[in-house]
Motif scaffolding. Structure first.
Motif, PDB file in Angstrom:
ATOM      1  N   ASP A   1      -9.053  -3.905   7.461  1.00 40.61           N
ATOM      2  CA  ASP A   1      -9.807  -2.777   8.017  1.00 40.61           C
ATOM      3  C   ASP A   1      -9.272  -1.498   7.395  1.00 40.61           C
ATOM      4  N   ALA A   2     -10.118  -0.767   6.673  1.00 37.58           N
ATOM      5  CA  ALA A   2      -9.657   0.412   5.928  1.00 37.58           C
ATOM      6  C   ALA A   2      -9.162   1.513   6.856  1.00 37.58           C
ATOM      7  N   LEU A   3      -9.865   1.767   7.974  1.00 38.37           N
ATOM      8  CA  LEU A   3      -9.437   2.812   8.901  1.00 38.37           C
ATOM      9  C   LEU A   3      -8.099   2.453   9.535  1.00 38.37           C
ATOM     10  N   SER A   4      -7.965   1.235  10.002  1.00 36.02           N
ATOM     11  CA  SER A   4      -6.703   0.799  10.604  1.00 36.02           C
ATOM     12  C   SER A   4      -5.569   0.883   9.593  1.00 36.02           C
ATOM     13  N   CYS A   5      -5.847   0.537   8.345  1.00 38.54           N
ATOM     14  CA  CYS A   5      -4.838   0.624   7.293  1.00 38.54           C
ATOM     15  C   CYS A   5      -4.399   2.069   7.091  1.00 38.54           C
ATOM     16  N   LEU A   6      -5.369   2.996   7.077  1.00 34.83           N
ATOM     17  CA  LEU A   6      -5.052   4.418   6.924  1.00 34.83           C
ATOM     18  C   LEU A   6      -4.147   4.875   8.060  1.00 34.83           C
ATOM     19  N   GLN A   7      -4.458   4.483   9.270  1.00 40.25           N
ATOM     20  CA  GLN A   7      -3.683   4.904  10.439  1.00 40.25           C
ATOM     21  C   GLN A   7      -2.279   4.293  10.442  1.00 40.25           C
ATOM     22  N   LYS A   8      -2.188   3.016  10.118  1.00 38.63           N
ATOM     23  CA  LYS A   8      -0.880   2.370  10.072  1.00 38.63           C
ATOM     24  C   LYS A   8      -0.017   2.945   8.949  1.00 38.63           C
ATOM     25  N   LEU A   9      -0.659   3.265   7.840  1.00 41.90           N
ATOM     26  CA  LEU A   9       0.059   3.890   6.726  1.00 41.90           C
ATOM     27  C   LEU A   9       0.604   5.246   7.155  1.00 41.90           C
ATOM     28  N   ALA A  10      -0.193   5.989   7.921  1.00 46.15           N
ATOM     29  CA  ALA A  10       0.236   7.312   8.397  1.00 46.15           C
ATOM     30  C   ALA A  10       1.451   7.196   9.315  1.00 46.15           C
ATOM     31  N   ARG A  11       1.423   6.260  10.245  1.00 43.47           N
ATOM     32  CA  ARG A  11       2.558   6.083  11.148  1.00 43.47           C
ATOM     33  C   ARG A  11       3.794   5.641  10.377  1.00 43.47           C
ATOM     34  N   HIS A  12       3.614   4.749   9.413  1.00 46.12           N
ATOM     35  CA  HIS A  12       4.744   4.283   8.602  1.00 46.12           C
ATOM     36  C   HIS A  12       5.359   5.441   7.830  1.00 46.12           C
ATOM     37  N   HIS A  13       4.514   6.292   7.251  1.00 42.69           N
ATOM     38  CA  HIS A  13       5.026   7.443   6.502  1.00 42.69           C
ATOM     39  C   HIS A  13       5.750   8.407   7.426  1.00 42.69           C
ATOM     40  N   ARG A  14       5.207   8.643   8.622  1.00 45.19           N
ATOM     41  CA  ARG A  14       5.868   9.526   9.576  1.00 45.19           C
ATOM     42  C   ARG A  14       7.278   9.022   9.877  1.00 45.19           C
ATOM     43  N   ARG A  15       7.443   7.702   9.962  1.00 48.06           N
ATOM     44  CA  ARG A  15       8.755   7.138  10.262  1.00 48.06           C
ATOM     45  C   ARG A  15       9.740   7.266   9.104  1.00 48.06           C
ATOM     46  N   GLN A  16       9.231   7.446   7.899  1.00 50.53           N
ATOM     47  CA  GLN A  16      10.111   7.603   6.741  1.00 50.53           C
ATOM     48  C   GLN A  16      10.601   9.038   6.582  1.00 50.53           C
ATOM     49  N   CYS A  17       9.971   9.961   7.301  1.00 47.70           N
ATOM     50  CA  CYS A  17      10.314  11.371   7.184  1.00 47.70           C
ATOM     51  C   CYS A  17      11.211  11.800   8.343  1.00 47.70           C
ATOM     52  N   GLN A  18      11.936  12.872   8.152  1.00 46.86           N
ATOM     53  CA  GLN A  18      12.919  13.328   9.128  1.00 46.86           C
ATOM     54  C   GLN A  18      12.411  14.461  10.014  1.00 46.86           C
TER      55      GLN A  18
ATOM     56  N   ILE B   1       0.848  -1.201   0.000  1.00 48.10           N
ATOM     57  CA  ILE B   1       0.000   0.000   0.000  1.00 48.10           C
ATOM     58  C   ILE B   1       0.881   1.249   0.000  1.00 48.10           C
ATOM     59  N   TYR B   2       1.962   1.214   0.786  1.00 46.94           N
ATOM     60  CA  TYR B   2       2.828   2.390   0.881  1.00 46.94           C
ATOM     61  C   TYR B   2       3.516   2.683  -0.454  1.00 46.94           C
ATOM     62  N   THR B   3       3.887   1.642  -1.179  1.00 48.10           N
ATOM     63  CA  THR B   3       4.481   1.846  -2.509  1.00 48.10           C
ATOM     64  C   THR B   3       3.510   2.595  -3.407  1.00 48.10           C
ATOM     65  N   ARG B   4       2.258   2.217  -3.341  1.00 43.68           N
ATOM     66  CA  ARG B   4       1.250   2.920  -4.146  1.00 43.68           C
ATOM     67  C   ARG B   4       1.051   4.355  -3.649  1.00 43.68           C
ATOM     68  N   PHE B   5       1.108   4.540  -2.326  1.00 39.32           N
ATOM     69  CA  PHE B   5       0.987   5.895  -1.774  1.00 39.32           C
ATOM     70  C   PHE B   5       2.131   6.775  -2.259  1.00 39.32           C
ATOM     71  N   CYS B   6       3.350   6.253  -2.302  1.00 39.07           N
ATOM     72  CA  CYS B   6       4.498   7.049  -2.767  1.00 39.07           C
ATOM     73  C   CYS B   6       4.312   7.497  -4.207  1.00 39.07           C
ATOM     74  N   ASN B   7       3.631   6.687  -5.000  1.00 37.97           N
ATOM     75  CA  ASN B   7       3.374   7.047  -6.399  1.00 37.97           C
ATOM     76  C   ASN B   7       2.141   7.928  -6.553  1.00 37.97           C
ATOM     77  N   HIS B   8       1.265   7.866  -5.555  1.00 44.78           N
ATOM     78  CA  HIS B   8       0.022   8.657  -5.588  1.00 44.78           C
ATOM     79  C   HIS B   8      -0.186   9.251  -4.193  1.00 44.78           C
ATOM     80  N   PRO B   9       0.632  10.232  -3.813  1.00 47.93           N
ATOM     81  CA  PRO B   9       0.678  10.697  -2.415  1.00 47.93           C
ATOM     82  C   PRO B   9      -0.425  11.664  -2.000  1.00 47.93           C
ATOM     83  N   ARG B  10      -1.642  11.313  -2.349  1.00 42.34           N
ATOM     84  CA  ARG B  10      -2.784  12.094  -1.900  1.00 42.34           C
ATOM     85  C   ARG B  10      -3.883  11.139  -1.459  1.00 42.34           C
TER      86      ARG B  10
END
Length: 425
Positions: free
Chosen positions: A72-89, A6-15
């Motif tokens: 679970d779509a909501l849980s996926c959204l939240q986990k994706l958000a935390r994962h993205h936060r960890r990729q940023c500085q 999912i995150y790979t797709r988010f990086c290509n479509h980051p909205r």
């Protein structure tokens, strides 16, 4: 489908889109559910309107390769958000409290963005969905991120901290907000303090108001704290020079004059000074950041309506913020003072007591006139003018216009929408 996929797709479509009525082109649509809707049923519509992928959590709505199934779509959204936060500085500063969160967030942003690439929560996106969306909007080049966190029940702030993993945090205050969900003022204190509990447990730094006895008690024995005070030399001294009509403060002999009305805004400005100092923003830039901030969206706005000076603070209200606003109004000099107060929501079984308490306080202050509107306020025992609905009040003002010069406080919970009174003054 895995989070990494999912995150790979988010990086290509980051909205991100969560509402099929307002699809952002080339975004990921998350099929969230609510009491009266099921986002899965709108997945195909979202794709037709331009979403790159739709993330669903019910297999029957998978219609092709652009529909991605997760547990679970909501849980996926939240986990994706935390994962993205960890990729940023970015350094993440979390913010919660009963009153003043959004104003404080905007002041801190106005200060930090003068020296750093800074982002902050947009609008009021501060709940379990809004914080996730805020984190997913984080840019890789961002250096500072200010995340506002709201809550109306226990364990919500704890969850949001686990989501955002803040490096720093601040609680504006503990007030009588969302008493129904928290179970009283002690529940509010416990719930908001979950932020400090998280920061202590993870060894992170806490900003705090050293003049607040509750914050001092909560942080006793913890040494990673940075505080401000009006009197205690153990902390950064920031002098409160009053708020008539605007807040003024002094730091090391340097004056800061703001566009914020209300004495309760002093601490909101002071924490922005403290955080700017901590992150080495030059003082002239700190002062410019605070002095250039102009309140909007019905928060602590000072408006001129004919011969009336209107203190418009109608975005939200609870007993603590209502009392503070009334005391500020009463303390203004050389002006006729009028208060128009609307109902406060989410007070549960305390609603009648709290509305009566505010009516009693207002009646005891130096006010020319007191007008109360709403079902709760209309049932209080008082000599004030009382109206059950906005329409009744509007009709009254047509035949009894408020004459100036005078200062008029307008304050109520968001659902009352008392900013509409500007057209009736």
């Amino acid at each position: 489908m895995s989070l990494e996929e999912i995150y790979t797709r988010f990086c290509n479509h980051p909205r991100i889109s969560t509402d099929s009525r307002n699809i952002v082109p080339d975004s990921l649509f998350f099929a969230l559910k609510g009491p009266n809707f099921n986002g899965n049923t709108y997945a195909d519509e979202a794709l037709e309107k331009g979403a790159a992928f739709a993330i669903v959590d019910e297999a029957e709505y998978v219609s092709g390769p652009k529909t991605l199934l997760v547990p679970d779509a909501l849980s996926c959204l939240q986990k994706l958000a935390r994962h993205h936060r960890r990729q940023c500085q970015a350094t993440v500063i979390a913010l919660t409290g009963s009153n003043g969160k959004t104003t404080t967030k905007e002041l801190i942003l106005s200060v930090l963005e003068r020296s750093y690439r800074t982002q902050a929560t947009q609008g009021n996106l501060n709940n379990h969905i809004g914080v996730a969306l805020t984190l997913l909007g984080l840019q890789k080049q961002t250096e500072m991120m200010i995340v506002e966190m709201g809550a109306n029940h226990q364990r919500e702030i704890a969850f949001l901290c686990e989501l955002a993993e803040p490096d720093f945090g601040y609680i504006t205050n503990y007030g009588k907000a969302h008493l129904e969900g928290f179970g009283g003022i002690e529940g509010v204190i416990k719930g908001k303090s979950e932020m400090y509990d998280y920061l202590r447990a993870t060894g992170k730094t806490i900003f705090f108001n050293a003049d607040d006895p509750i914050q001092r008690e909560k942080l006793q024995g913890y040494d990673k704290t940075i505080g401000f005070s009006t009197t205690d030399p153990a902390h950064t001294i920031i002098k409160d020079l009053g708020a008539d009509p605007y807040v003024k403060l002094k730091v090391d002999g340097n004056l800061i004059e703001t566009s914020l009305s209300g004495a309760y805004n002093f601490s909101n400005c002071a924490i922005a000074v403290l955080i700017g100092n901590y992150f080495n923003v030059p003082f002239p830039e700190i002062r410019m950041g605070i002095e250039s901030y102009v309140p909007e969206n019905n928060r602590s706005q000072l408006l001129e309506v004919g011969k009336l000076q209107v203190l418009l603070d109608a975005y939200n209200a609870n007993p603590s913020s209502m009392a503070a606003a009334l005391k500020h109004l009463s303390g203004l000099e050389q002006t006729k003072k009028i208060a128009i107060l609307g109902d406060m929501f989410e007070l549960g079984e305390d609603a009648a007591i709290e509305h009566q308490s505010i009516a009693d306080l207002a009646s005891s202050l130096d006010l020319e006139s007191l007008i109360l509107v709403g079902k709760a306020f209309s049932r209080t025992t008082t000599d004030a003018h009382q109206f059950e609905s906005f329409e009744e009040l509007a009709d009254y003002l047509k035949s009894h216009p408020i004459s100036g010069p005078a200062t008029v406080l307008i304050k109520a919970s968001r659902g009352m929408a008392l900013e509409r009174l500007q057209d009736h003054l």
